[in-house]
Design an enzyme around this catalytic site. Sequence first.
Site, PDB file in Angstrom:
ATOM      1  N   GLY A  14       0.809  -1.218   0.000  1.00 18.58           N
ATOM      2  CA  GLY A  14       0.000   0.000   0.000  1.00 18.58           C
ATOM      3  C   GLY A  14       0.842   1.268   0.000  1.00 18.58           C
ATOM      4  O   GLY A  14       0.557   2.222  -0.732  1.00 18.58           O
ATOM      5  N   GLY A  16       4.080   1.727  -0.981  1.00 20.26           N
ATOM      6  CA  GLY A  16       4.840   1.889  -2.222  1.00 20.26           C
ATOM      7  C   GLY A  16       3.952   2.308  -3.383  1.00 20.26           C
ATOM      8  O   GLY A  16       4.290   3.214  -4.154  1.00 20.26           O
ATOM      9  N   ASP A 216      13.852  -6.294   4.687  1.00 23.13           N
ATOM     10  CA  ASP A 216      15.011  -6.047   3.818  1.00 23.13           C
ATOM     11  C   ASP A 216      15.412  -4.572   3.795  1.00 23.13           C
ATOM     12  O   ASP A 216      16.596  -4.247   3.893  1.00 23.13           O
ATOM     13  CB  ASP A 216      14.713  -6.505   2.380  1.00 23.13           C
ATOM     14  CG  ASP A 216      14.360  -7.979   2.298  1.00 23.13           C
ATOM     15  OD1 ASP A 216      14.486  -8.683   3.326  1.00 23.13           O
ATOM     16  OD2 ASP A 216      13.947  -8.437   1.221  1.00 23.13           O
ATOM     17  N   HIS A 237      -0.033  -9.335  18.371  1.00 24.88           N
ATOM     18  CA  HIS A 237      -1.484  -9.255  18.241  1.00 24.88           C
ATOM     19  C   HIS A 237      -2.080 -10.366  19.100  1.00 24.88           C
ATOM     20  O   HIS A 237      -1.613 -11.504  19.047  1.00 24.88           O
ATOM     21  CB  HIS A 237      -1.858  -9.444  16.766  1.00 24.88           C
ATOM     22  CG  HIS A 237      -3.280  -9.118  16.445  1.00 24.88           C
ATOM     23  ND1 HIS A 237      -4.330  -9.828  16.959  1.00 24.88           N
ATOM     24  CD2 HIS A 237      -3.820  -8.162  15.654  1.00 24.88           C
ATOM     25  CE1 HIS A 237      -5.459  -9.312  16.492  1.00 24.88           C
ATOM     26  NE2 HIS A 237      -5.177  -8.299  15.709  1.00 24.88           N
ATOM     27  N   LEU A 247      -3.530 -14.621  11.451  1.00 20.68           N
ATOM     28  CA  LEU A 247      -4.278 -13.609  12.180  1.00 20.68           C
ATOM     29  C   LEU A 247      -5.792 -13.818  12.140  1.00 20.68           C
ATOM     30  O   LEU A 247      -6.356 -14.105  11.096  1.00 20.68           O
ATOM     31  CB  LEU A 247      -3.975 -12.232  11.582  1.00 20.68           C
ATOM     32  CG  LEU A 247      -4.482 -11.089  12.455  1.00 20.68           C
ATOM     33  CD1 LEU A 247      -3.574 -10.901  13.652  1.00 20.68           C
ATOM     34  CD2 LEU A 247      -4.568  -9.806  11.659  1.00 20.68           C
TER      35      LEU A 247
HETATM   36  C1  LIG Z   1      -2.538 -10.656   8.491  1.00 20.75           C
HETATM   37  C2  LIG Z   1      -2.438  -9.170   8.658  1.00 20.75           C
HETATM   38  C3  LIG Z   1      -3.587  -8.391   8.788  1.00 20.75           C
HETATM   39  C4  LIG Z   1      -3.498  -7.012   8.946  1.00 20.75           C
HETATM   40  N1  LIG Z   1      -4.644  -6.264   9.067  1.00 20.75           N
HETATM   41  C5  LIG Z   1      -4.543  -4.917   9.169  1.00 20.75           C
HETATM   42  C6  LIG Z   1      -5.726  -4.098   9.203  1.00 20.75           C
HETATM   43  O1  LIG Z   1      -6.833  -4.568   9.108  1.00 20.75           O
HETATM   44  N2  LIG Z   1      -5.580  -2.765   9.340  1.00 20.75           N
HETATM   45  C7  LIG Z   1      -4.350  -2.187   9.411  1.00 20.75           C
HETATM   46  O2  LIG Z   1      -4.280  -0.969   9.524  1.00 20.75           O
HETATM   47  N3  LIG Z   1      -3.222  -2.939   9.360  1.00 20.75           N
HETATM   48  C8  LIG Z   1      -3.306  -4.277   9.222  1.00 20.75           C
HETATM   49  N4  LIG Z   1      -2.146  -5.030   9.153  1.00 20.75           N
HETATM   50  C9  LIG Z   1      -0.862  -4.350   9.045  1.00 20.75           C
HETATM   51  C10 LIG Z   1      -0.689  -3.814   7.629  1.00 20.75           C
HETATM   52  O3  LIG Z   1      -1.352  -4.641   6.729  1.00 20.75           O
HETATM   53  C11 LIG Z   1       0.778  -3.744   7.221  1.00 20.75           C
HETATM   54  O4  LIG Z   1       1.509  -3.067   8.202  1.00 20.75           O
HETATM   55  C12 LIG Z   1       0.896  -2.986   5.910  1.00 20.75           C
HETATM   56  O5  LIG Z   1       0.054  -3.556   4.942  1.00 20.75           O
HETATM   57  C13 LIG Z   1       2.309  -2.931   5.386  1.00 20.75           C
HETATM   58  O6  LIG Z   1       2.264  -2.296   4.133  1.00 20.75           O
HETATM   59  P1  LIG Z   1       3.574  -1.838   3.388  1.00 20.75           P
HETATM   60  O7  LIG Z   1       3.144  -1.130   2.160  1.00 20.75           O
HETATM   61  O8  LIG Z   1       4.441  -1.106   4.336  1.00 20.75           O
HETATM   62  O9  LIG Z   1       4.322  -3.201   3.046  1.00 20.75           O
HETATM   63  P2  LIG Z   1       3.807  -4.586   2.400  1.00 20.75           P
HETATM   64  O10 LIG Z   1       2.400  -4.558   1.998  1.00 20.75           O
HETATM   65  O11 LIG Z   1       4.271  -5.661   3.302  1.00 20.75           O
HETATM   66  O12 LIG Z   1       4.644  -4.633   1.068  1.00 20.75           O
HETATM   67  C14 LIG Z   1       6.039  -4.750   1.065  1.00 20.75           C
HETATM   68  C15 LIG Z   1       6.522  -4.685  -0.353  1.00 20.75           C
HETATM   69  O13 LIG Z   1       7.929  -4.615  -0.348  1.00 20.75           O
HETATM   70  C16 LIG Z   1       8.451  -5.500  -1.292  1.00 20.75           C
HETATM   71  N5  LIG Z   1       9.791  -5.878  -0.847  1.00 20.75           N
HETATM   72  C17 LIG Z   1      10.184  -6.286   0.368  1.00 20.75           C
HETATM   73  N6  LIG Z   1      11.504  -6.519   0.372  1.00 20.75           N
HETATM   74  C18 LIG Z   1      11.954  -6.243  -0.865  1.00 20.75           C
HETATM   75  C19 LIG Z   1      13.215  -6.290  -1.498  1.00 20.75           C
HETATM   76  N7  LIG Z   1      14.323  -6.694  -0.867  1.00 20.75           N
HETATM   77  N8  LIG Z   1      13.305  -5.945  -2.802  1.00 20.75           N
HETATM   78  C20 LIG Z   1      12.207  -5.564  -3.490  1.00 20.75           C
HETATM   79  N9  LIG Z   1      10.978  -5.502  -2.944  1.00 20.75           N
HETATM   80  C21 LIG Z   1      10.866  -5.834  -1.644  1.00 20.75           C
HETATM   81  C22 LIG Z   1       7.466  -6.632  -1.368  1.00 20.75           C
HETATM   82  O14 LIG Z   1       7.543  -7.277  -2.618  1.00 20.75           O
HETATM   83  C23 LIG Z   1       6.140  -5.894  -1.200  1.00 20.75           C
HETATM   84  O15 LIG Z   1       5.685  -5.443  -2.444  1.00 20.75           O
HETATM   85  C24 LIG Z   1      -2.224  -6.403   8.987  1.00 20.75           C
HETATM   86  C25 LIG Z   1      -1.074  -7.170   8.840  1.00 20.75           C
HETATM   87  C26 LIG Z   1      -1.178  -8.546   8.706  1.00 20.75           C
HETATM   88  C27 LIG Z   1       0.108  -9.331   8.603  1.00 20.75           C
END
Ligand SMILES: Cc1cc2nc3c(=O)[nH]c(=O)nc-3n(C[C@H](O)[C@H](O)[C@H](O)COP(=O)(O)OP(=O)(O)OC[C@H]3O[C@@H](n4cnc5c(N)ncnc54)[C@H](O)[C@@H]3O)c2cc1C
Length: 583
Positions: A14, A16, A216, A237, A247
């Site tokens: 989300g 990115g 990473d 959690h 979860l």
């Molecule tokens: C099961 C679950 C349910 C959740 N429910 C909720 C909710 O209802 N409400 C809420 O507010 N939060 C919730 N959370 C927390 C929330 O979903 C996450 O904190 C959030 O989605 C993280 O988003 P992000 O964009 O930071 O990373 P992510 O969505 O984790 O994306 C990470 C991205 O980085 C990329 N990446 C990682 N390492 C590398 C690398 N070395 N090279 C290239 N690309 C890389 C991956 O490919 C991916 O595209 C939940 C989490 C979990 C695990």
Amino acid sequence: MIHEFDAVIVGAGGAGLYAALEASRGARVAVVSKLYPTRSHTGAAQGGIGAALGNLEEDRPVWHAYDTVKGGDYLVDQQAATILAEEAVRSVYELENMGLPFSRTADGKIAQRRFGGHTRNEGEAPVHRSCYAADRTGHMILQTLYQQCIRENVVFFDEFQTVDVILDGQRVVGIVALELRTGEVHIFRAKAVMFATGGFGRMFKVTSNALACTGDGPALLARAGVPMMDMEFFQFHPTGIYKMGILITEGVRGEGGFMRNASGERFMQRYAPTLLDLAPRDMCSRAIMQEIAAGRGVRGDKRIDDYVWLDATHLGREVVEAKIPDIADFCRTYLDVDPAEKSMPVQPTAHYAMGGIPTDTWGRVTDGSIVWDGLYAAGECACVSVHGANRLGTNSLVDLIVFGRRAGQHIREYVQGSSSAALPSTAEDRFQALLSRLTDGKAGPHAGPVHEAMQDVMMTHVGVYRNADSMQTAMDRVQALRAQFETLRLSDTSKNFNSDLLGLLELQNMLDLSLLTAASALQRTESRGAHSREDYPDRDDDQWLKHTLAKLENPDGPVEQQSVGIDYRAVDVSIWKPKPRTY
Ligand SMILES: Cc1cc2nc3c(=O)[nH]c(=O)nc-3n(C[C@H](O)[C@H](O)[C@H](O)COP(=O)(O)OP(=O)(O)OC[C@H]3O[C@@H](n4cnc5c(N)ncnc54)[C@H](O)[C@@H]3O)c2cc1C
């Protein structure tokens, strides 16, 4: 191969995708992601996005900001929390306008439900604030943003694992990435680079996080000299599926479900008499652990793998199928339990990293004095800080769409007034050196046992409850495991989709973050939010109302000469004075 862009965003969750979308409206943007974008962990988010729309009852952003600050046990930067709460409203409507299919009220507005720690008028009662699309909110966010990015011609490099960041002093030059399909090393040169690589729950044994959540981004930056902020605060959690950690959303309790101990008692009455099961997560997780320690867990043997019940049977089948359909499916699939008929066995599961890459409210990486030029971070890998010592449910998705969006806007402006830095000839050196060592043909142990030992150590010694001895043990063991890492070799040296290599790179990242986490935790001699010490049970605002900055010293030296340097930074408490936290 060398690629040139105005901006490179690492990560397609989300944070990115929102940043890419915003930046692409005035810059040439590439998204580099180790996963296919819509497989990012954001897609697993179930419960919803908190925003004070006030669709079912009166609500105000300032109440949301207050709850966020109090929920975070006052380690939250308060101006940042105000931005979070105010811009949440607009960002949710923007997602709606992009076509996100939110669940609806009878009169067609975005539906909202209650969630832990979100209250009316500074703690009076739970409030309906979480906007949701059944229990598939994150999935819908990813699909919506990905479609918009495609429309804006964002260039995607899917299944490219970023393995290093290229810096020239405090200025970003680009990144090094491995194309998983071919094993080819690529360089991306850009005026701005943003990390949005998500969480790192995989360093713990029982976790809700997907396999790819290995930290990473923070680890690469830590090795490049950026200190990590507030790493000691890792959220457990309360309701993970027993043993598996998968979860069960807090939305179940938001809809009226509650936890019971072995004798059927609603034990939260003892721990949070007003909010009960909708108290913040750190409190609910501790309550479960205390029930278990007192012999009131379901197995009743006080073991670490004991559990309690999450009961949703009284909600009726219709509510279960309409409001939490995916959860019902998980339970039937993994437990052979139908939540409309039977209670679910749950235990705390490692869920969310409050700490990470320190940024300002525009996503710029900064330790408070230095600002790294052109370097940004947002989402779970970053620490703004709006979650402080404990994140409230629904506030991570808010963080993504508010600060991902702001970082994207800043990047768009920044790249217009700047040029790319020259690429140093040493850009690939660090990665190539690691690769040559791993493939030098010498015999070495397999990574599996090191990986398992790390997860066990972190779960047992840096879990829900901590004390000095256990954290020192964790430090020593993690250092020993880091030394062992230096002896590992690749058993598979093939080029295409070499999962052995990926696993090793991710393990190295988690080991470094485990060390920073244990070191930060050991220093903080108080209990605050998710950091609960048996030897220091009270919060100590006189000494500890400050953020930790943990720096990996001498990262390129031999392991025994590497250490963690700890520094601190003031918390912004300009709006609300810290008070005792009761619910
Ligand atoms: C099961 C679950 C349910 C959740 N429910 C909720 C909710 O209802 N409400 C809420 O507010 N939060 C919730 N959370 C927390 C929330 O979903 C996450 O904190 C959030 O989605 C993280 O988003 P992000 O964009 O930071 O990373 P992510 O969505 O984790 O994306 C990470 C991205 O980085 C990329 N990446 C990682 N390492 C590398 C690398 N070395 N090279 C290239 N690309 C890389 C991956 O490919 C991916 O595209 C939940 C989490 C979990 C695990």
